[in-house]
Motif scaffolding. Sequence first.
Motif, PDB file in Angstrom:
ATOM      1  N   VAL A 121      34.492  25.422 -44.452  1.00 49.54           N
ATOM      2  CA  VAL A 121      33.196  24.838 -44.804  1.00 49.54           C
ATOM      3  C   VAL A 121      32.275  25.907 -45.380  1.00 49.54           C
ATOM      4  N   ASP A 122      31.558  25.548 -46.427  1.00 52.72           N
ATOM      5  CA  ASP A 122      30.565  26.440 -47.012  1.00 52.72           C
ATOM      6  C   ASP A 122      29.439  25.577 -47.556  1.00 52.72           C
ATOM      7  N   LEU A 123      28.284  25.604 -46.892  1.00 50.61           N
ATOM      8  CA  LEU A 123      27.162  24.784 -47.331  1.00 50.61           C
ATOM      9  C   LEU A 123      25.839  25.428 -46.946  1.00 50.61           C
ATOM     10  N   SER A 124      24.753  24.893 -47.491  1.00 55.81           N
ATOM     11  CA  SER A 124      23.420  25.409 -47.215  1.00 55.81           C
ATOM     12  C   SER A 124      22.675  24.460 -46.283  1.00 55.81           C
ATOM     13  N   ILE A 125      21.900  25.058 -45.365  1.00 56.21           N
ATOM     14  CA  ILE A 125      21.053  24.274 -44.458  1.00 56.21           C
ATOM     15  C   ILE A 125      19.621  24.747 -44.648  1.00 56.21           C
TER      16      ILE A 125
ATOM     17  N   ILE B 201      32.594  19.592 -37.975  1.00 51.45           N
ATOM     18  CA  ILE B 201      32.030  19.177 -39.258  1.00 51.45           C
ATOM     19  C   ILE B 201      33.089  18.799 -40.296  1.00 51.45           C
ATOM     20  N   SER B 202      34.280  19.367 -40.207  1.00 54.31           N
ATOM     21  CA  SER B 202      35.291  19.084 -41.224  1.00 54.31           C
ATOM     22  C   SER B 202      36.229  17.949 -40.842  1.00 54.31           C
ATOM     23  N   THR B 203      35.902  17.214 -39.755  1.00 56.30           N
ATOM     24  CA  THR B 203      36.768  16.090 -39.346  1.00 56.30           C
ATOM     25  C   THR B 203      35.961  14.813 -39.115  1.00 56.30           C
ATOM     26  N   PRO B 204      35.289  14.302 -40.137  1.00 59.00           N
ATOM     27  CA  PRO B 204      34.573  13.034 -39.969  1.00 59.00           C
ATOM     28  C   PRO B 204      35.540  11.873 -39.786  1.00 59.00           C
ATOM     29  N   THR B 205      35.087  10.845 -39.100  1.00 59.84           N
ATOM     30  CA  THR B 205      35.919   9.647 -38.926  1.00 59.84           C
ATOM     31  C   THR B 205      35.664   8.621 -40.015  1.00 59.84           C
ATOM     32  N   ASP B 206      34.582   8.793 -40.762  1.00 61.31           N
ATOM     33  CA  ASP B 206      34.283   7.870 -41.853  1.00 61.31           C
ATOM     34  C   ASP B 206      33.429   8.589 -42.894  1.00 61.31           C
ATOM     35  N   ILE B 207      33.640   8.251 -44.155  1.00 62.53           N
ATOM     36  CA  ILE B 207      32.883   8.824 -45.266  1.00 62.53           C
ATOM     37  C   ILE B 207      32.455   7.698 -46.196  1.00 62.53           C
ATOM     38  N   ALA B 208      31.219   7.775 -46.685  1.00 58.75           N
ATOM     39  CA  ALA B 208      30.750   6.802 -47.670  1.00 58.75           C
ATOM     40  C   ALA B 208      29.802   7.497 -48.636  1.00 58.75           C
ATOM     41  N   ILE B 209      29.717   6.979 -49.834  1.00 62.12           N
ATOM     42  CA  ILE B 209      28.811   7.507 -50.847  1.00 62.12           C
ATOM     43  C   ILE B 209      27.485   6.778 -50.763  1.00 62.12           C
ATOM     44  N   SER B 210      26.392   7.518 -50.924  1.00 56.33           N
ATOM     45  CA  SER B 210      25.063   6.924 -50.918  1.00 56.33           C
ATOM     46  C   SER B 210      24.422   7.035 -52.291  1.00 56.33           C
TER      47      SER B 210
ATOM     48  N   VAL C 294      39.284   9.280 -41.786  1.00 57.01           N
ATOM     49  CA  VAL C 294      39.358  10.346 -42.773  1.00 57.01           C
ATOM     50  C   VAL C 294      39.618  11.682 -42.089  1.00 57.01           C
ATOM     51  N   THR C 295      40.607  12.402 -42.576  1.00 57.55           N
ATOM     52  CA  THR C 295      40.818  13.777 -42.146  1.00 57.55           C
ATOM     53  C   THR C 295      40.354  14.656 -43.282  1.00 57.55           C
ATOM     54  N   ALA C 296      39.294  15.401 -43.052  1.00 66.09           N
ATOM     55  CA  ALA C 296      38.655  16.103 -44.161  1.00 66.09           C
ATOM     56  C   ALA C 296      38.550  17.595 -43.925  1.00 66.09           C
ATOM     57  N   LYS C 297      39.570  18.193 -43.362  1.00 68.05           N
ATOM     58  CA  LYS C 297      39.553  19.640 -43.178  1.00 68.05           C
ATOM     59  C   LYS C 297      39.390  20.315 -44.534  1.00 68.05           C
ATOM     60  N   GLY C 298      38.377  21.149 -44.624  1.00 63.79           N
ATOM     61  CA  GLY C 298      38.141  21.836 -45.876  1.00 63.79           C
ATOM     62  C   GLY C 298      37.358  21.039 -46.888  1.00 63.79           C
ATOM     63  N   CYS C 299      36.867  19.866 -46.521  1.00 66.43           N
ATOM     64  CA  CYS C 299      36.210  19.003 -47.496  1.00 66.43           C
ATOM     65  C   CYS C 299      34.933  19.627 -48.044  1.00 66.43           C
ATOM     66  N   LEU C 300      34.325  20.529 -47.292  1.00 71.37           N
ATOM     67  CA  LEU C 300      33.069  21.108 -47.732  1.00 71.37           C
ATOM     68  C   LEU C 300      33.244  22.538 -48.199  1.00 71.37           C
ATOM     69  N   LEU C 301      34.462  22.919 -48.497  1.00 68.93           N
ATOM     70  CA  LEU C 301      34.727  24.277 -48.944  1.00 68.93           C
ATOM     71  C   LEU C 301      34.162  24.472 -50.334  1.00 68.93           C
ATOM     72  N   TYR C 302      33.381  25.508 -50.486  1.00 72.54           N
ATOM     73  CA  TYR C 302      32.746  25.798 -51.774  1.00 72.54           C
ATOM     74  C   TYR C 302      33.328  27.088 -52.318  1.00 72.54           C
ATOM     75  N   THR C 303      33.789  27.069 -53.540  1.00 73.63           N
ATOM     76  CA  THR C 303      34.316  28.280 -54.168  1.00 73.63           C
ATOM     77  C   THR C 303      33.247  28.880 -55.055  1.00 73.63           C
ATOM     78  N   SER C 304      32.780  30.060 -54.716  1.00 75.01           N
ATOM     79  CA  SER C 304      31.720  30.693 -55.488  1.00 75.01           C
ATOM     80  C   SER C 304      32.190  30.991 -56.893  1.00 75.01           C
ATOM     81  N   PRO C 305      31.280  30.891 -57.856  1.00 75.50           N
ATOM     82  CA  PRO C 305      31.652  31.191 -59.255  1.00 75.50           C
ATOM     83  C   PRO C 305      32.098  32.636 -59.401  1.00 75.50           C
ATOM     84  N   SER C 306      33.015  32.867 -60.306  1.00 72.78           N
ATOM     85  CA  SER C 306      33.453  34.234 -60.560  1.00 72.78           C
ATOM     86  C   SER C 306      32.326  35.014 -61.227  1.00 72.78           C
ATOM     87  N   PRO C 307      32.201  36.299 -60.923  1.00 75.97           N
ATOM     88  CA  PRO C 307      31.120  37.091 -61.527  1.00 75.97           C
ATOM     89  C   PRO C 307      31.303  37.267 -63.035  1.00 75.97           C
TER      90      PRO C 307
END
Length: 201
Positions: A85-89, A115-124, A188-201
Amino acid sequence: KDTSAKASERQILKNAIQGISSGADLIDFINSKTKNKVYNQSAMYKSPLDNFNDFYNQVFEKETASKQNNSKVEKSYFEYKTENVDLSIPHDTVVHVENGHGLQLNEWADFFNNISTPTDIAISNKPRYDGSPLLLKYNINGKTYGAVIEFFENKKPILTTVFSDTEKKVSDWIKENSHSQAKNTSSVTAKGCLLYTSPSP
């Protein structure tokens, strides 16, 4: 400000999110939208604190000092980052969760641990920061949690709220705030669903 271009970008992002049905899909989606791209800088600065509990306490120290001194709050955001997981709070999320939902620090900890194992996901269709929000439901230690994480083209996902309530109320909240055609009703099994890959320099 080209509002039509922004609307088009949001629609493309939303269409892509609608194709997500697994954690692997989400990882691929986030990587495709962020890798090798320069993302927009936040108006807030990144907190130097490494521990969320310290950030949480600092938020309310700043709020108290601001009221006492009648001064503007110098806001920051916490970078929550693990292997999956990689996110901003943002500062405002912590204040909102405290004032609106009364979530305790131990409940924050339970949420982060799952946080990476929600039981349900929906779009808002109701973004807070002009992104594309995902509604998430969790069953943790006998409690039901709801959360919203907003996704963007060129910056990290942002946690905009998290709360605990009854199973029915969280399910009703998802139903009321989701885009009906996009809802994923299966577990839903969402391990890694919030993984953010930083842009290359």
